[in-house]
Design a protein around this motif. Structure first.
Motif, PDB file in Angstrom:
ATOM      1  N   ALA A   1      -4.569 -50.570  11.754  1.00 53.36           N
ATOM      2  CA  ALA A   1      -3.219 -50.585  11.329  1.00 53.36           C
ATOM      3  C   ALA A   1      -2.783 -52.297  11.758  1.00 53.36           C
ATOM      4  O   ALA A   1      -2.071 -52.999  10.885  1.00 53.36           O
TER       5      ALA A   1
ATOM      6  N   SER B   1      -4.028 -54.387   9.180  1.00 52.21           N
ATOM      7  CA  SER B   1      -3.341 -54.286   7.843  1.00 52.21           C
ATOM      8  C   SER B   1      -1.959 -54.901   7.848  1.00 52.21           C
ATOM      9  O   SER B   1      -1.465 -55.586   7.035  1.00 52.21           O
ATOM     10  N   ASN B   2      -1.310 -54.947   9.176  1.00 51.10           N
ATOM     11  CA  ASN B   2      -0.112 -55.650   9.384  1.00 51.10           C
ATOM     12  C   ASN B   2      -0.270 -57.247   9.081  1.00 51.10           C
ATOM     13  O   ASN B   2       0.788 -57.498   8.450  1.00 51.10           O
TER      14      ASN B   2
END
Length: 279
Positions: A272, A275-276
């Protein structure tokens, strides 16, 4: 010595893009020498972090009893028994990390790696215990060497006390890097990456949740994977350090108590976090 903050924009600028037609061999063949009968988790955490950070192939060199532990935690790994020929394990590896949980009786392995492995080499944890014994070989080494000491390990390497290192972090890291011709990752608040020219790259991410066993094993695995994916060492190391801290920061922002941040949770946060920042 110049001090430069390694920023989010620099991480994004240097981030390697994956070719849609690429295969696993294009993203780094990573070797990890880690773990022992009493410290199997170090190998598992390091391998999991490497896999989650994009290493194309991850192979773990460890003792026989540790193999099922790591295999259950990181089924993507392959394995090599510690007693078998080291050169065979090293063959074809793009980068190697050694030290997490191997114990202090494995210094002959570290010596062999410094002398003979011709790719980027990361040494951490128990692998650093007798590092200054190998000063002559380190100075002769032409391939990149990256060491990742915490304050106590840095004090031992320098022959100083911990108070000296805490009071002189930039000087200590920069001088050692320039003197030995290596990259030094001095862990702690605002982790410092010093390159062989003595330049200092300061990391702004991370929190006190990382002050827990296993965090360094995760960082080593992340650095290893980034080295296999990047063309240049300093952006790879600095970006891995940044994303390690960023993953821990994301956990806290998502409501994780800082006391409850663990190395395993940081690994779970890597995807994550990537992705962020990148997508």
């Amino acid at each position: 010595m110049s001090e430069i903050i390694w920023t989010e924009s620099q991480v994004i600028e240097h981030w390697p893009k994956r070719d849609p037609a690429s295969h696993k061999g294009d993203h780094g063949k990573a070797g990890i020498i880690a773990g022992s009968e009493t410290m199997p988790g170090a190998a598992a955490l390091c391998a999991a972090a490497a896999v989650q950070s994009g290493a194309g192939l991850t192979s773990v060199n460890t003792v026989r009893s540790v193999i099922p532990v790591v295999a259950a935690y990181v089924p993507e790994s392959t394995f090599y028994h510690r007693d078998d020929d080291l050169n065979e394990f090293l063959d074809g590896k793009d980068a190697v990390a050694a030290g997490p949980g191997i114990g202090r009786l494995s210094d002959d392995v570290i010596e062999d790696l410094i002398a003979n492995f011709e790719g980027p080499l990361v040494i951490d944890a128990d692998g650093l215990y007798h590092l200054n014994r190998h000063e002559v070989m380190i100075r002769k080494r032409t391939a990149p060497l990256i060491i990742t000491p915490h304050t106590g390990e840095m004090a031992r390497i320098l022959g100083k006390d911990i108070e000296y290192v805490n009071a002189n972090r930039s000087k200590a890291a920069g001088n050692l890097a320039a003197d030995y011709g290596i990259f030094v990752v001095l862990k702690g608040q605002n982790t410092i990456v010093a390159d062989p020219d003595g330049a200092l790259w300061i990391n702004p991410t991370g929190n006190a949740g990382l002050a827990k066993g296993g965090s360094g094993d995760v960082l080593t695995g992340m650095i290893l994977a980034f080295l296999g994916r990047y063309k240049a060492v300093q952006p790879a190391v600095s970006s891995a350090v940044y994303m390690h801290g960023y993953a821990a920061d994301c956990l806290v922002k998502q409501g994780e108590a800082i006391e409850s941040v663990t190395a395993s949770k940081v690994i779970q946060s890597i995807s994550a976090s990537f992705s962020n920042l990148i997508n």
